[in-house]
Write an enzyme that holds these catalytic residues in place. Structure first.
Site, mmCIF file in Angstrom:
data_model
loop_
_atom_site.group_PDB
_atom_site.id
_atom_site.type_symbol
_atom_site.label_atom_id
_atom_site.label_comp_id
_atom_site.label_asym_id
_atom_site.label_seq_id
_atom_site.Cartn_x
_atom_site.Cartn_y
_atom_site.Cartn_z
ATOM 1 N N HIS A 216 -89.248 72.475 -24.196
ATOM 2 C CA HIS A 216 -88.135 72.379 -23.451
ATOM 3 C C HIS A 216 -88.033 73.210 -22.305
ATOM 4 O O HIS A 216 -87.151 72.756 -21.332
ATOM 5 C CB HIS A 216 -87.021 72.427 -24.507
ATOM 6 C CG HIS A 216 -85.717 72.068 -24.029
ATOM 7 N ND1 HIS A 216 -85.400 70.483 -23.946
ATOM 8 C CD2 HIS A 216 -84.372 72.648 -23.556
ATOM 9 C CE1 HIS A 216 -84.160 70.492 -23.377
ATOM 10 N NE2 HIS A 216 -83.728 71.496 -23.298
ATOM 11 N N ASN B 83 -86.777 66.489 -9.726
ATOM 12 C CA ASN B 83 -85.579 67.287 -9.745
ATOM 13 C C ASN B 83 -85.600 68.476 -10.700
ATOM 14 O O ASN B 83 -85.621 68.199 -11.753
ATOM 15 C CB ASN B 83 -84.316 66.384 -9.796
ATOM 16 C CG ASN B 83 -84.360 65.159 -9.019
ATOM 17 O OD1 ASN B 83 -85.128 65.027 -7.750
ATOM 18 N ND2 ASN B 83 -83.825 63.931 -9.553
ATOM 19 N N GLY C 134 -79.938 67.931 -8.630
ATOM 20 C CA GLY C 134 -79.550 66.611 -9.212
ATOM 21 C C GLY C 134 -80.105 66.334 -10.470
ATOM 22 O O GLY C 134 -80.039 65.131 -10.955
ATOM 23 N N SER D 271 -80.325 66.124 -14.322
ATOM 24 C CA SER D 271 -79.242 65.840 -15.366
ATOM 25 C C SER D 271 -79.888 66.080 -16.612
ATOM 26 O O SER D 271 -79.190 66.322 -17.752
ATOM 27 C CB SER D 271 -78.737 64.125 -15.341
ATOM 28 O OG SER D 271 -79.898 63.344 -15.048
ATOM 29 N N HIS E 38 -89.158 67.305 -16.676
ATOM 30 C CA HIS E 38 -89.827 65.796 -16.365
ATOM 31 C C HIS E 38 -89.922 65.306 -15.001
ATOM 32 O O HIS E 38 -89.230 66.034 -14.114
ATOM 33 C CB HIS E 38 -88.864 64.737 -17.076
ATOM 34 C CG HIS E 38 -87.536 64.759 -16.422
ATOM 35 N ND1 HIS E 38 -86.618 65.771 -16.665
ATOM 36 C CD2 HIS E 38 -86.817 63.664 -15.715
ATOM 37 C CE1 HIS E 38 -85.562 65.512 -15.975
ATOM 38 N NE2 HIS E 38 -85.633 64.186 -15.497
ATOM 39 N N GLN F 185 -90.177 61.732 -12.234
ATOM 40 C CA GLN F 185 -89.770 60.572 -12.306
ATOM 41 C C GLN F 185 -90.638 59.605 -11.078
ATOM 42 O O GLN F 185 -90.990 60.068 -10.007
ATOM 43 C CB GLN F 185 -88.316 60.203 -11.900
ATOM 44 C CG GLN F 185 -87.279 60.621 -13.074
ATOM 45 C CD GLN F 185 -85.839 60.647 -12.449
ATOM 46 O OE1 GLN F 185 -85.374 59.598 -12.502
ATOM 47 N NE2 GLN F 185 -85.237 61.689 -12.347
ATOM 48 N N CYS G 236 -103.232 64.274 10.553
ATOM 49 C CA CYS G 236 -104.235 65.064 10.764
ATOM 50 C C CYS G 236 -104.213 66.108 11.891
ATOM 51 O O CYS G 236 -104.552 67.066 11.881
ATOM 52 C CB CYS G 236 -105.457 63.925 11.059
ATOM 53 S SG CYS G 236 -105.714 63.006 9.851
ATOM 54 N N GLU H 197 -74.099 67.680 9.048
ATOM 55 C CA GLU H 197 -75.480 66.997 8.584
ATOM 56 C C GLU H 197 -75.172 65.534 8.470
ATOM 57 O O GLU H 197 -75.674 64.475 8.872
ATOM 58 C CB GLU H 197 -75.860 67.690 7.520
ATOM 59 C CG GLU H 197 -76.558 69.133 7.673
ATOM 60 C CD GLU H 197 -75.590 70.264 7.467
ATOM 61 O OE1 GLU H 197 -74.311 69.936 7.645
ATOM 62 O OE2 GLU H 197 -76.120 71.383 7.171
#
Lengths: 234, 234
Positions: A17, A57, A63, A65, A70, A72, A103, A213
């Site tokens: 974990h 993330n 972000g 959660s 992990h 994605q 390149c 921004e």
């Protein structure tokens, strides 16, 4: 109106974990990269999938959660405007100079050396010339390759080494900052184009984009790319 | 390489450290809007300034570094690519239909009614059809007006009422969320164009853009605009 379509996959990176790529053994990172590759190829077999975005993330500000490590993969049935703009710029460069923009960037970064963080046989990791955020790092294959799906076995290993090295440097030198990384790769129907070149963009979340921004699309980066690279290099 | 250029002004909104637009008397909000207008006009007199972005960052998640209530105006010597893309889209629409895209949006939103939050004589506040973030609200002058600098005295008052109303609703119904707002207005040399239309975009910071958004430029908005508008309307 467009109907909903897409594929989302979650890559569980470890049974532990509290582990993270920065602190995992290299073999585990190599397995993650290989899983990206296999799933990417499988998703690109489905003709509705126009492109896939592989991302990670790390931490709340980025972000995330879920805490369990992990990544994605999201495949979309369209090529977003944001990506088409980037592809159009690369196309314009190719039309004018007859060479892959990326390149040329690689060549210039290797020559300059100032923004290079690490180099190994098949990859270069550098802070981009106009980095959006402090300590942003791009990991790019040194050989021309538009499509992440074309990565070779040797490249997978060198990419895993790079990913672990850069995330390890961020972890140890910046006290485990939140970050996102994204693998930017060509749309499926552009997988063989001479003007595109995949790369992995790592963005620590140390600053917060605000009103300027949002209104301008311009990032305020209080850091100098050359200083960030020197800090991460040593 | 471009040399550094720009103007930044800070509008101190109140002598009271803990006040905010949502809770200020209307006269104070009207003064803030009038200050925006005066400073905007003054900045646009300087020919090096190509456009100005008026914005407010409220709360830490919105990038506010100071608590004392303030807004900012940044004038740039360029029109950023991000804005030119938006202007190009509006131009394409005008070329095809001979009408201002934003005037057509206003008409459609008033007809539909579903996404309208508040309407007063001179402004409409609505959740945009494809909102980027939950509870995003746009405040738009109902009469065609490309340039914030062209705002009339009557419009300034109605705009101040709208700003206070919408920020008040967010404050009371969503427990004082962090937010940014930005006044998007035409570049100086496009101040009289028939295809552009200024508006104020309010974006609560309740979600965090992550890897998918970075890679695709597509926002994941878990909220339905119609539901958000109904929630804010009542």
């Amino acid at each position: 109106m467009m109907s909903g379509y897409g594929r989302q996959e979650v890559v569980i990176e470890s049974p532990n974990h509290d582990e993270t790529i920065a602190t995992m053994p290299l073999e585990s990172v190599a397995l993650i990269v290989d899983t990206y590759h296999q799933r990417y190829l499988a998703l690109m077999e489905e003709h509705k999938n126009m492109m896939a975005i592989i991302f990670r993330n790390h931490g709340r500000r980025a972000g995330a959660s879920l805490h369990h490590p992990h990544s994605q993969i999201i495949a979309t049935g369209i090529v977003p405007q944001h990506r088409r703009w980037q592809e159009d710029e690369a196309q314009r460069y190719y039309d004018e100079f007859g060479r892959c923009l990326f390149c040329d960037i690689l060549k210039q970064e290797i020559n300059d050396g100032e923004r290079v963080v690490v180099e190994n046989e098949l990859f270069l990791a550098f802070v981009p010339f106009a980095a959006d955020v402090p300590y942003e790092v791009w990991i790019m294959p040194k050989n021309h390759q538009a499509d992440f799906g074309s990565i070779t076995a040797a490249e997978k290993l060198d990419f895993a080494v790079m990913l672990k090295t850069i995330l390890g440097k961020l972890h140890h030198k910046l006290n485990n900052p939140d970050y996102n990384y994204v693998i930017n790769t060509a749309a499926r129907y552009k997988a063989d184009e001479p003007q595109l070149h995949w790369y992995c963009e790592i963005r620590p979340r140390l600053t917060t984009p605000a009103g300027f921004e949002i209104g301008s699309g311009i990032s305020i980066n209080p850091s100098l790319p050359e200083n960030d690279a020197a800090f991460l290099r040593h």
